[in-house]
Design a protein around this motif. Sequence first.
Motif, mmCIF file in Angstrom:
data_model
loop_
_atom_site.group_PDB
_atom_site.id
_atom_site.type_symbol
_atom_site.label_atom_id
_atom_site.label_comp_id
_atom_site.label_asym_id
_atom_site.label_seq_id
_atom_site.Cartn_x
_atom_site.Cartn_y
_atom_site.Cartn_z
ATOM 1 N N ILE A 1 13.311 2.667 10.684
ATOM 2 C CA ILE A 1 12.122 2.482 11.530
ATOM 3 C C ILE A 1 11.193 3.684 11.402
ATOM 4 C CG2 ILE A 1 11.299 2.256 13.902
ATOM 5 C CD1 ILE A 1 13.776 0.588 14.487
ATOM 6 N N THR A 2 11.730 4.894 11.574
ATOM 7 C CA THR A 2 10.867 6.076 11.462
ATOM 8 C C THR A 2 10.388 6.270 10.020
ATOM 9 O OG1 THR A 2 12.822 7.500 11.218
ATOM 10 C CG2 THR A 2 11.905 7.244 13.436
ATOM 11 N N ARG A 3 11.242 5.913 9.037
ATOM 12 C CA ARG A 3 10.799 5.998 7.645
ATOM 13 C C ARG A 3 9.629 5.059 7.385
ATOM 14 N NH1 ARG A 3 10.222 3.681 3.082
ATOM 15 N NH2 ARG A 3 10.942 1.706 3.935
ATOM 16 N N THR A 4 9.724 3.856 7.908
ATOM 17 C CA THR A 4 8.651 2.876 7.719
ATOM 18 C C THR A 4 7.352 3.358 8.365
ATOM 19 O OG1 THR A 4 10.255 1.067 7.652
ATOM 20 C CG2 THR A 4 7.962 0.468 8.075
ATOM 21 N N LEU A 5 7.458 3.947 9.539
ATOM 22 C CA LEU A 5 6.264 4.476 10.211
ATOM 23 C C LEU A 5 5.641 5.603 9.388
ATOM 24 C CD1 LEU A 5 7.364 4.624 13.966
ATOM 25 C CD2 LEU A 5 5.994 2.890 12.834
ATOM 26 N N GLY A 6 6.464 6.555 8.950
ATOM 27 C CA GLY A 6 5.944 7.706 8.222
ATOM 28 C C GLY A 6 5.380 7.353 6.861
ATOM 29 N N GLU A 7 6.011 6.405 6.160
ATOM 30 C CA GLU A 7 5.619 6.119 4.785
ATOM 31 C C GLU A 7 4.695 4.912 4.639
ATOM 32 O OE1 GLU A 7 9.663 8.085 2.840
ATOM 33 O OE2 GLU A 7 9.161 5.990 2.421
ATOM 34 N N HIS A 8 4.616 4.077 5.694
ATOM 35 C CA HIS A 8 3.741 2.890 5.633
ATOM 36 C C HIS A 8 2.695 2.859 6.743
ATOM 37 C CE1 HIS A 8 6.130 0.841 2.486
ATOM 38 N NE2 HIS A 8 7.164 1.393 3.089
ATOM 39 N N GLY A 9 2.801 3.771 7.698
ATOM 40 C CA GLY A 9 1.800 3.873 8.748
ATOM 41 C C GLY A 9 1.732 2.648 9.644
ATOM 42 N N ALA A 10 0.527 2.341 10.107
ATOM 43 C CA ALA A 10 0.318 1.213 11.018
ATOM 44 C C ALA A 10 0.719 -0.108 10.378
ATOM 45 C CB ALA A 10 -1.139 1.156 11.458
ATOM 46 N N LEU A 11 0.563 -0.205 9.059
ATOM 47 C CA LEU A 11 0.995 -1.414 8.364
ATOM 48 C C LEU A 11 2.500 -1.603 8.507
ATOM 49 C CD1 LEU A 11 -1.110 -1.249 5.066
ATOM 50 C CD2 LEU A 11 -1.679 -2.355 7.241
ATOM 51 N N GLY A 12 3.218 -0.503 8.547
ATOM 52 C CA GLY A 12 4.660 -0.565 8.739
ATOM 53 C C GLY A 12 5.023 -1.071 10.122
ATOM 54 N N ILE A 13 4.239 -0.681 11.124
ATOM 55 C CA ILE A 13 4.490 -1.171 12.488
ATOM 56 C C ILE A 13 4.349 -2.681 12.528
ATOM 57 C CG2 ILE A 13 3.648 -1.151 14.862
ATOM 58 C CD1 ILE A 13 2.809 1.719 14.473
ATOM 59 N N ILE A 14 3.294 -3.187 11.924
ATOM 60 C CA ILE A 14 3.067 -4.639 11.891
ATOM 61 C C ILE A 14 4.215 -5.335 11.166
ATOM 62 C CG2 ILE A 14 1.521 -6.482 11.103
ATOM 63 C CD1 ILE A 14 -0.762 -4.438 11.286
ATOM 64 N N ALA A 15 4.653 -4.742 10.045
ATOM 65 C CA ALA A 15 5.745 -5.332 9.278
ATOM 66 C C ALA A 15 7.025 -5.413 10.110
ATOM 67 C CB ALA A 15 5.990 -4.508 8.012
ATOM 68 N N LEU A 16 7.349 -4.341 10.833
ATOM 69 C CA LEU A 16 8.549 -4.332 11.667
ATOM 70 C C LEU A 16 8.448 -5.339 12.811
ATOM 71 C CD1 LEU A 16 9.238 -0.492 11.828
ATOM 72 C CD2 LEU A 16 10.642 -2.206 10.660
ATOM 73 N N LEU B 1 6.046 12.772 12.388
ATOM 74 C CA LEU B 1 4.936 13.689 12.148
ATOM 75 C C LEU B 1 4.078 13.197 10.983
ATOM 76 C CD1 LEU B 1 3.535 16.357 12.861
ATOM 77 C CD2 LEU B 1 5.086 17.520 11.262
ATOM 78 N N ALA B 2 4.732 12.664 9.955
ATOM 79 C CA ALA B 2 3.994 12.096 8.821
ATOM 80 C C ALA B 2 3.143 10.914 9.276
ATOM 81 C CB ALA B 2 4.971 11.659 7.730
ATOM 82 N N PHE B 3 3.675 10.114 10.197
ATOM 83 C CA PHE B 3 2.912 8.984 10.737
ATOM 84 C C PHE B 3 1.693 9.469 11.515
ATOM 85 C CE2 PHE B 3 2.268 6.289 14.563
ATOM 86 C CZ PHE B 3 1.678 5.202 13.928
ATOM 87 N N GLY C 1 0.203 5.644 5.992
ATOM 88 C CA GLY C 1 1.370 6.490 5.812
ATOM 89 C C GLY C 1 1.224 7.419 4.612
ATOM 90 N N VAL C 2 2.277 8.185 4.332
ATOM 91 C CA VAL C 2 2.216 9.166 3.244
ATOM 92 C C VAL C 2 2.688 8.591 1.922
ATOM 93 C CG1 VAL C 2 2.487 11.134 4.798
ATOM 94 C CG2 VAL C 2 4.526 10.055 3.796
ATOM 95 N N GLY C 3 3.192 7.362 1.933
ATOM 96 C CA GLY C 3 3.661 6.752 0.698
ATOM 97 C C GLY C 3 5.178 6.744 0.599
ATOM 98 N N VAL C 4 5.697 5.750 -0.076
ATOM 99 C CA VAL C 4 7.148 5.574 -0.193
ATOM 100 C C VAL C 4 7.793 6.778 -0.881
ATOM 101 C CG1 VAL C 4 8.958 4.194 -1.298
ATOM 102 C CG2 VAL C 4 7.001 3.069 -0.223
ATOM 103 N N PRO D 1 0.818 -1.228 0.000
ATOM 104 C CA PRO D 1 0.000 0.000 0.000
ATOM 105 C C PRO D 1 0.849 1.274 0.000
ATOM 106 C CG PRO D 1 -0.940 -1.593 1.504
ATOM 107 C CD PRO D 1 0.379 -2.155 1.071
ATOM 108 N N GLY D 2 1.920 1.307 0.779
ATOM 109 C CA GLY D 2 2.789 2.486 0.800
ATOM 110 C C GLY D 2 3.444 2.731 -0.542
#
Length: 446
Positions: A369-384, A336-338, A345-348, A113-114
């Motif tokens: 880690i912060t890039r994944t949060l900002g650009e992938h959002g909650a889905l990024g948290i799950i991925a990490l 902040l993007a997250f 997130g705001v997108g890759v 999605p990101g």
Amino acid sequence: MLKQDKRYLYLIILHLCIGLGLYFVPFFPKFYGYSILIGGLYFVINAQNKNNEVLYAAAYIVGSEVVLRMTNGNPIYEFSKYAVIGFMLIGVYFGGISKQAIPYWLYMVLLLPGLVIGYYTLEGIESIKNAISFNISGPFCLGLCALYCYNRFVTFKQLNEILLLIGLPIISCAVYLFLYTPELKDVLTGTGSNFATSGGFGPNQVATVLGLGMFVFFSRLIFFSPNPFLFVTNALIAVVLSYRGIITFSRGGILTSLIMLFVLVLITYYKVTGKARIKMHYILLALVVGMIGIWVFSSSQTNGLINKRYANQDINGRVKQDNFTGREVLAKDELLAFMTHPVFGVGVGKTAEDRQKKTGILALTHNEITRTLGEHGALGIIALLLLLVTPFFMYIKNRYNIYIVSFVLFWLLTINHAAMRLAAPAFVYALALLIVHVPNPKDTIK
């Protein structure tokens, strides 16, 4: 001298010569880079990957990535990541994927999605291309490496051969660095990361691979130094790589390797008994003395500037207000993007693009880690979380992969200071997912 000791010595001499060639022969870096790719392909396809040859080929690519970047030996900048991805695909073709590797299929799906959002929100084809190259190639490389390695069987000896293939081209890198900066004191002007001592290339990435090489050869002191010749050889290489890593003035790679080594020693000491534990006492003593000696020598060679660097002081001894050379500003933007786009997130690539619009400077993140949060959002948290938790669940049935914790720490700590600009954190992380067989556990330390 035993036959295998001679072979080991020849490999080291070969890579010392490669380092000389990379510095003195203009066309050699390109020749070396293409030779790695062509030789690796022949090696894997000829053997049809019957003994996980793709891991050997990918390991050598990972070890040579930085020295090829600094000498322009790669066909393209992101060559090593794409080459590792290619070899993993070949390995999957010949050997398939474990049916239990569901966490890593899910990890890769969560990133989509990101990527889609970034594709539609980034401005210009070049922005899309760069976003994929700098931000997605690393996570995608990790996903494919993990899919290939998950539940795949190797012996303890094979795993250490793979590590050695990472370490050998790092020796060539160290030779190049010594030739690039023959007089250290002439180029030291402050306590910041120093391009002059890191081959004119990013000190952060150089220190990362030198630290990884330091870990590889210190680990060989523990497990593969049965005689004085091998012990002295491995110790000397580890000391030299440590010294070159320290004088890049980039702290992340060296501190990461020290933590990895400390954890490996603790786990090994806990597992062994009898004569092996007695040997561990001598190894521990040698490590402590070696580390102190390296630091004292580094301090003398830098006129004490390295002490100030690790104390977070400037050249005049004043404590710097900024501990992370501006990286916390980048991380703050991504958090902040997250907060403004918490689900997807705001997108890759979008955080870097927005930052460039505001400041006029294209500043790429140092923290995955912060890039994944900002650009992938909650889905990024799950991925990490999937990446963090899965290896430790595997440890229950994989007790002989004594490196698991160190490998995962290398990935986690490296992506916190160098993001995933290198293939190394992706590949080393995946090695933690291998199932290791030890024919005789009592003979692990030789």
